[in-house]
Design a protein around this motif. Sequence first.
Motif, PDB file in Angstrom:
ATOM      1  N   GLY A 100      60.876  52.705  23.800  1.00 46.29           N
ATOM      2  CA  GLY A 100      61.461  53.250  22.269  1.00 46.29           C
ATOM      3  C   GLY A 100      60.703  53.259  20.824  1.00 46.29           C
ATOM      4  O   GLY A 100      61.623  52.794  20.443  1.00 46.29           O
ATOM      5  N   ILE A 101      59.722  53.132  21.481  1.00 42.63           N
ATOM      6  CA  ILE A 101      58.778  52.785  19.721  1.00 42.63           C
ATOM      7  C   ILE A 101      58.667  54.592  20.130  1.00 42.63           C
ATOM      8  O   ILE A 101      57.796  54.714  20.223  1.00 42.63           O
ATOM      9  N   SER A 102      58.797  55.071  18.466  1.00 44.35           N
ATOM     10  CA  SER A 102      57.942  55.896  17.824  1.00 44.35           C
ATOM     11  C   SER A 102      57.409  56.096  16.881  1.00 44.35           C
ATOM     12  O   SER A 102      57.171  54.297  16.183  1.00 44.35           O
ATOM     13  N   LEU A 103      56.505  56.716  16.044  1.00 44.68           N
ATOM     14  CA  LEU A 103      55.812  56.922  15.385  1.00 44.68           C
ATOM     15  C   LEU A 103      56.175  57.875  14.025  1.00 44.68           C
ATOM     16  O   LEU A 103      56.541  58.929  14.651  1.00 44.68           O
ATOM     17  N   PHE A 104      55.471  56.599  12.596  1.00 43.27           N
ATOM     18  CA  PHE A 104      56.006  57.408  11.638  1.00 43.27           C
ATOM     19  C   PHE A 104      54.805  58.099  10.600  1.00 43.27           C
ATOM     20  O   PHE A 104      54.264  56.711  10.230  1.00 43.27           O
ATOM     21  N   LEU A 105      54.749  59.062   9.783  1.00 44.66           N
ATOM     22  CA  LEU A 105      53.572  58.861   8.109  1.00 44.66           C
ATOM     23  C   LEU A 105      55.133  58.817   7.410  1.00 44.66           C
ATOM     24  O   LEU A 105      55.736  59.315   7.071  1.00 44.66           O
ATOM     25  N   VAL A 106      54.008  57.826   6.761  1.00 47.23           N
ATOM     26  CA  VAL A 106      54.938  57.233   5.465  1.00 47.23           C
ATOM     27  C   VAL A 106      53.677  57.171   4.580  1.00 47.23           C
ATOM     28  O   VAL A 106      52.886  55.945   4.818  1.00 47.23           O
ATOM     29  N   PRO A 107      54.221  57.691   3.870  1.00 53.90           N
ATOM     30  CA  PRO A 107      52.920  57.438   2.811  1.00 53.90           C
ATOM     31  C   PRO A 107      53.289  56.755   1.005  1.00 53.90           C
ATOM     32  O   PRO A 107      54.814  56.047   0.973  1.00 53.90           O
ATOM     33  N   LYS A 108      52.216  56.500   0.966  1.00 51.46           N
ATOM     34  CA  LYS A 108      52.526  55.857  -0.633  1.00 51.46           C
ATOM     35  C   LYS A 108      53.602  55.983  -1.091  1.00 51.46           C
ATOM     36  O   LYS A 108      54.277  55.171  -2.656  1.00 51.46           O
ATOM     37  N   TYR A 109      53.096  57.327  -1.385  1.00 53.15           N
ATOM     38  CA  TYR A 109      53.417  58.432  -2.594  1.00 53.15           C
ATOM     39  C   TYR A 109      53.743  59.599  -1.906  1.00 53.15           C
ATOM     40  O   TYR A 109      53.145  59.973  -0.924  1.00 53.15           O
ATOM     41  N   ARG A 110      55.776  59.999  -2.168  1.00 52.90           N
ATOM     42  CA  ARG A 110      56.119  61.281  -1.799  1.00 52.90           C
ATOM     43  C   ARG A 110      55.028  62.339  -1.778  1.00 52.90           C
ATOM     44  O   ARG A 110      54.404  61.619  -3.159  1.00 52.90           O
ATOM     45  N   VAL A 111      54.933  63.230  -1.803  1.00 54.61           N
ATOM     46  CA  VAL A 111      54.570  64.419  -1.717  1.00 54.61           C
ATOM     47  C   VAL A 111      54.858  65.949  -1.550  1.00 54.61           C
ATOM     48  O   VAL A 111      55.356  65.819  -0.753  1.00 54.61           O
ATOM     49  N   ALA A 167      55.849  69.916  -2.002  1.00 53.30           N
ATOM     50  CA  ALA A 167      55.642  71.155  -1.183  1.00 53.30           C
ATOM     51  C   ALA A 167      54.217  72.048  -1.656  1.00 53.30           C
ATOM     52  O   ALA A 167      53.365  72.446  -0.809  1.00 53.30           O
ATOM     53  N   GLU A 168      53.241  71.372  -3.185  1.00 51.21           N
ATOM     54  CA  GLU A 168      52.503  71.904  -3.357  1.00 51.21           C
ATOM     55  C   GLU A 168      50.894  70.810  -3.280  1.00 51.21           C
ATOM     56  O   GLU A 168      50.490  71.125  -3.727  1.00 51.21           O
ATOM     57  N   GLY A 169      51.413  69.214  -2.859  1.00 50.62           N
ATOM     58  CA  GLY A 169      50.780  68.584  -2.498  1.00 50.62           C
ATOM     59  C   GLY A 169      50.270  67.972  -3.720  1.00 50.62           C
ATOM     60  O   GLY A 169      49.821  66.949  -3.354  1.00 50.62           O
ATOM     61  N   ASN A 170      51.057  68.016  -5.430  1.00 53.48           N
ATOM     62  CA  ASN A 170      51.414  67.208  -5.156  1.00 53.48           C
ATOM     63  C   ASN A 170      51.923  65.625  -5.286  1.00 53.48           C
ATOM     64  O   ASN A 170      53.069  65.466  -4.842  1.00 53.48           O
ATOM     65  N   LEU A 171      51.274  64.292  -5.794  1.00 51.81           N
ATOM     66  CA  LEU A 171      52.119  63.247  -5.476  1.00 51.81           C
ATOM     67  C   LEU A 171      53.556  63.594  -6.352  1.00 51.81           C
ATOM     68  O   LEU A 171      53.116  63.439  -7.886  1.00 51.81           O
ATOM     69  N   GLY A 172      54.283  62.435  -5.463  1.00 59.68           N
ATOM     70  CA  GLY A 172      55.865  62.123  -6.207  1.00 59.68           C
ATOM     71  C   GLY A 172      56.167  61.037  -6.654  1.00 59.68           C
ATOM     72  O   GLY A 172      55.504  59.812  -6.424  1.00 59.68           O
ATOM     73  N   GLU A 173      56.687  60.130  -6.221  1.00 60.86           N
ATOM     74  CA  GLU A 173      57.687  59.379  -6.695  1.00 60.86           C
ATOM     75  C   GLU A 173      57.367  58.238  -5.857  1.00 60.86           C
ATOM     76  O   GLU A 173      57.001  58.203  -4.030  1.00 60.86           O
TER      77      GLU A 173
END
Length: 590
Positions: A224-235, A237-243
């Motif tokens: 019952g375990i899933s794997l997630f990608l969790v960025p420190k800063y959200r990205v 659509a253009e690949g720029n760092l956000g919040e």
Amino acid sequence: MADFKAPLKDINLALNAVARLPELAAMERFADASEDMVSAILEEAGRVASEVVAPTNWDGDQQGVHLQEGAVICPESFVSAYQQYAEGGWGSLQFDPEYGGQGLPYLLSVPVMELWQAANVSWGLCPLLSQGAVECLSLNASDELKAAYLPQLISGEWAGTMCLTEGNAGSDLSTVRCKAERDGEVYRITGEKVFITWGDQNMTRNIIHLVLARLPDAPAGVRGISLFLVPKYRVDAEGNLGEYNQTHTLSLEHKLGIHGSATCVMGFDNSVGYLVGQENRGLACMFTMMNNARLGVGLQGVAVAERAYQQALNYAQERIQAPAVGYKEAGPIMRHGDVRRMLLTMKALTEAGRALAYDACGSLDFAEHAEDEQRRADEKARAALLTPVVKAWCTENANEVTSLGVQVHGGMGYVEETGAAQYMRDARVLSIYEGTNGIQALDLVGRKVLLDQGAALNRLLAEMRETLNQAGDFAPLAAQLEVAVQGVEASRDGLLQGAQEDPQLAGAIAFNFLMQLGVVAGAWELLRQALACRAAQARGEDDAFLEAKQLTTNFYFAHILPRAMGFADMVQSGSEPVVAMNDAHFASAW
């Protein structure tokens, strides 16, 4: 503290005589891996490791890392070294050119990674984990996630982590409590993870966490375990760092060693995550990264052992004491027999471990790229068989080698200023993380021997016998190794025959079985290299290294291979000596 020198001659021998790099380079897809290209890459990597990364090792141990307003601050030398690493494209060697990689064999990246770890294992953990994250995403992530995250991870602009462990869930991931909740096309991750290597740092602009978490309707246990990608800063659509994505470094662990590496308690507070693979199949995805990391940790064992050996050798050459036997005047302590024994043990274990680690990593390339389907399957099984041996045997050796390094220094080894103690402290964690060596041993006997009834092991032992049949001038060593191989076969047979009747047997003998196989495999790898060196001499090559390798092999067979017999005896003793004592007996003396 001695300067670090890249052991390029031994690296090249292991790549060519054992790990089959020339066969890989002959494949059309790896046409760029020419002899000149390989030489240029290794020479430059050795230079960067020696001149750029190695000088940071003392800074990391003495200064460590610290939290400042919730952010991890590294020594300034770490930041500069990492910038040069990223600018040099060192993290891209083996990866897909579609995402900025160079498309070279994975095997070629292995000695480069070893050099970083030998130069500074604390610093080297960051690129090691990032490359594991790339492997995991490459095999399991959606095309959208790959496009958004792989280029920056491969370039080194961003770094990756592996977030598995929790305070209540160490090696037993079935009890993971970190929560994931669906929120449209994304997920919200909440919970804490512990022992997160490089969970935060100020060397890269973003950090990509791969997090195991459980959905509300997930089945119990590891299924019952899933794997997630969790960025420190959200990205965007253009690949720029956000919040900022609410990934918090709650505290840092105060550790015995690897002081320059941030080991974090990480908190995720409704952080946005992206599913990697399928729901409830996260552990299977994460095993891609874990297996990569296990080979990497075995390689770290080789690397730290190499650094400790160089430090001890330098001291033994410079430290002047009373005359040794055969000398009238005072001289360097390496003239004394017992010091030479220690140095040779360090050298032999390190070089045997290097060859075995490279050999296992080479199988991963053939498992993916060999033309024949059956060969791909056999190489995959071979790599799987050797992975726990590389991880556990090489890291156990690292503990021994680094301890011997302190001993060579005598009292000065117990003084921090000489640097010998740091390697012993740094090495100690290697047999613990990425699955303790006991877990590696259980994996070897359970999944890699019992599950296929010894088929992969039998093929490996057949390879060993092929070498023995070609031993030539090394016939006496071949005869000794044949006895050791027969000992492994006896242990295998006892395991296969006894495990069904005795459920305690596998767990009781697993570690000694792994160590027996590691010692025998190490002897085989050194014999293969000794044969290659003898052949080079026959072609007219004249290099002291060629003779030294053969002498190192002789020492290994005389002083280290006999250990296999002791491990075999412990395997043959079965489970009774381990399980006979009840729980109360352990505390009965007080």
